[in-house]
Design a protein around this motif. Structure first.
Motif, PDB file in Angstrom:
ATOM      1  N   LYS A  57       0.709  -1.138  -0.094  1.00 50.84           N
ATOM      2  CA  LYS A  57      -0.121  -0.068   0.004  1.00 50.84           C
ATOM      3  C   LYS A  57       0.796   1.253  -0.067  1.00 50.84           C
ATOM      4  O   LYS A  57       0.702   2.305  -0.711  1.00 50.84           O
ATOM      5  N   GLU A  58       1.802   1.338   0.981  1.00 51.20           N
ATOM      6  CA  GLU A  58       3.008   2.488   1.134  1.00 51.20           C
ATOM      7  C   GLU A  58       3.896   2.477   0.091  1.00 51.20           C
ATOM      8  O   GLU A  58       4.754   3.248   0.299  1.00 51.20           O
ATOM      9  N   ILE A  59       4.068   1.606  -0.733  1.00 50.50           N
ATOM     10  CA  ILE A  59       5.402   1.271  -1.519  1.00 50.50           C
ATOM     11  C   ILE A  59       5.217   1.885  -2.911  1.00 50.50           C
ATOM     12  O   ILE A  59       4.255   1.357  -3.468  1.00 50.50           O
ATOM     13  N   ASP A  60       6.121   2.365  -3.435  1.00 53.32           N
ATOM     14  CA  ASP A  60       6.234   2.589  -4.886  1.00 53.32           C
ATOM     15  C   ASP A  60       6.763   1.631  -5.438  1.00 53.32           C
ATOM     16  O   ASP A  60       8.008   1.255  -5.713  1.00 53.32           O
ATOM     17  N   VAL A  61       5.875   0.974  -6.099  1.00 51.96           N
ATOM     18  CA  VAL A  61       6.384  -0.053  -7.170  1.00 51.96           C
ATOM     19  C   VAL A  61       7.576  -0.120  -7.950  1.00 51.96           C
ATOM     20  O   VAL A  61       8.301  -1.081  -7.997  1.00 51.96           O
ATOM     21  N   THR A  62       7.494   0.942  -8.748  1.00 53.15           N
ATOM     22  CA  THR A  62       8.358   1.079  -9.806  1.00 53.15           C
ATOM     23  C   THR A  62       9.676   1.348  -9.275  1.00 53.15           C
ATOM     24  O   THR A  62      10.709   0.783  -9.374  1.00 53.15           O
ATOM     25  N   LYS A  63       9.730   2.204  -8.056  1.00 57.49           N
ATOM     26  CA  LYS A  63      10.967   2.330  -7.439  1.00 57.49           C
ATOM     27  C   LYS A  63      11.532   1.048  -6.818  1.00 57.49           C
ATOM     28  O   LYS A  63      12.703   0.879  -6.720  1.00 57.49           O
ATOM     29  N   HIS A  64      10.612   0.413  -6.206  1.00 54.82           N
ATOM     30  CA  HIS A  64      11.095  -0.926  -5.685  1.00 54.82           C
ATOM     31  C   HIS A  64      11.670  -2.023  -6.753  1.00 54.82           C
ATOM     32  O   HIS A  64      12.777  -2.371  -6.410  1.00 54.82           O
ATOM     33  N   VAL A  65      11.002  -1.955  -7.996  1.00 58.27           N
ATOM     34  CA  VAL A  65      11.695  -2.904  -8.849  1.00 58.27           C
ATOM     35  C   VAL A  65      12.816  -2.310  -9.434  1.00 58.27           C
ATOM     36  O   VAL A  65      13.916  -3.033  -9.444  1.00 58.27           O
ATOM     37  N   GLU A  66      13.204  -1.208  -9.565  1.00 54.20           N
ATOM     38  CA  GLU A  66      14.434  -0.285  -9.878  1.00 54.20           C
ATOM     39  C   GLU A  66      15.397  -0.671  -8.898  1.00 54.20           C
ATOM     40  O   GLU A  66      16.746  -1.049  -9.203  1.00 54.20           O
ATOM     41  N   GLU A  67      15.208  -0.565  -7.533  1.00 55.94           N
ATOM     42  CA  GLU A  67      16.127  -0.952  -6.469  1.00 55.94           C
ATOM     43  C   GLU A  67      16.586  -2.574  -6.689  1.00 55.94           C
ATOM     44  O   GLU A  67      17.503  -2.692  -6.502  1.00 55.94           O
ATOM     45  N   GLU A  68      15.654  -3.318  -6.758  1.00 56.70           N
ATOM     46  CA  GLU A  68      15.889  -4.645  -6.828  1.00 56.70           C
ATOM     47  C   GLU A  68      16.543  -5.153  -8.140  1.00 56.70           C
ATOM     48  O   GLU A  68      17.546  -5.841  -7.695  1.00 56.70           O
ATOM     49  N   ARG A  69      16.585  -4.501  -9.066  1.00 54.35           N
ATOM     50  CA  ARG A  69      17.060  -4.755 -10.260  1.00 54.35           C
ATOM     51  C   ARG A  69      18.629  -4.254 -10.111  1.00 54.35           C
ATOM     52  O   ARG A  69      19.664  -4.749 -10.522  1.00 54.35           O
ATOM     53  N   ALA A  70      18.862  -2.950  -9.460  1.00 55.74           N
ATOM     54  CA  ALA A  70      20.064  -2.469  -9.383  1.00 55.74           C
ATOM     55  C   ALA A  70      21.006  -3.384  -8.350  1.00 55.74           C
ATOM     56  O   ALA A  70      22.272  -3.547  -8.492  1.00 55.74           O
TER      57      ALA A  70
END
Length: 74
Positions: A57-70
């Motif tokens: 709910k409180e997580i920016d999914v796009t940012k999260h995916v970018e951080e995981e990929r990095a």
């Protein structure tokens, strides 16, 4: 732990049976399990739809995916 103890006790008892009795025991257990499986309702993966949505709910999914990929590159 009780289930493990019960299982070990049953296994030891089964090993004391002669071969014909062991085979009969296996057949009866298999039949019992098949009957239970027939009675149990089939489940659908769709039942999980929406489960855990509050976590994101409180997580920016796009940012999260970018951080995981990095993080894959070390």
């Amino acid at each position: 732990m009780k289930a493990d103890n019960d299982y070990q006790k049953l296994l030891q008892m089964a090993k004391q049976l002669d071969l014909a009795q062991q085979l009969r025991l296996i057949e009866e257990l298999a039949l019992s399990i098949r009957r239970q499986a027939e009675v149990s309702p089939r489940r659908s993966i769709l039942e999980l739809q929406g489960v855990g949505q509050e976590i994101w709910k409180e997580i920016d999914v796009t940012k999260h995916v970018e951080e995981e990929r990095a993080s894959w590159d070390g």
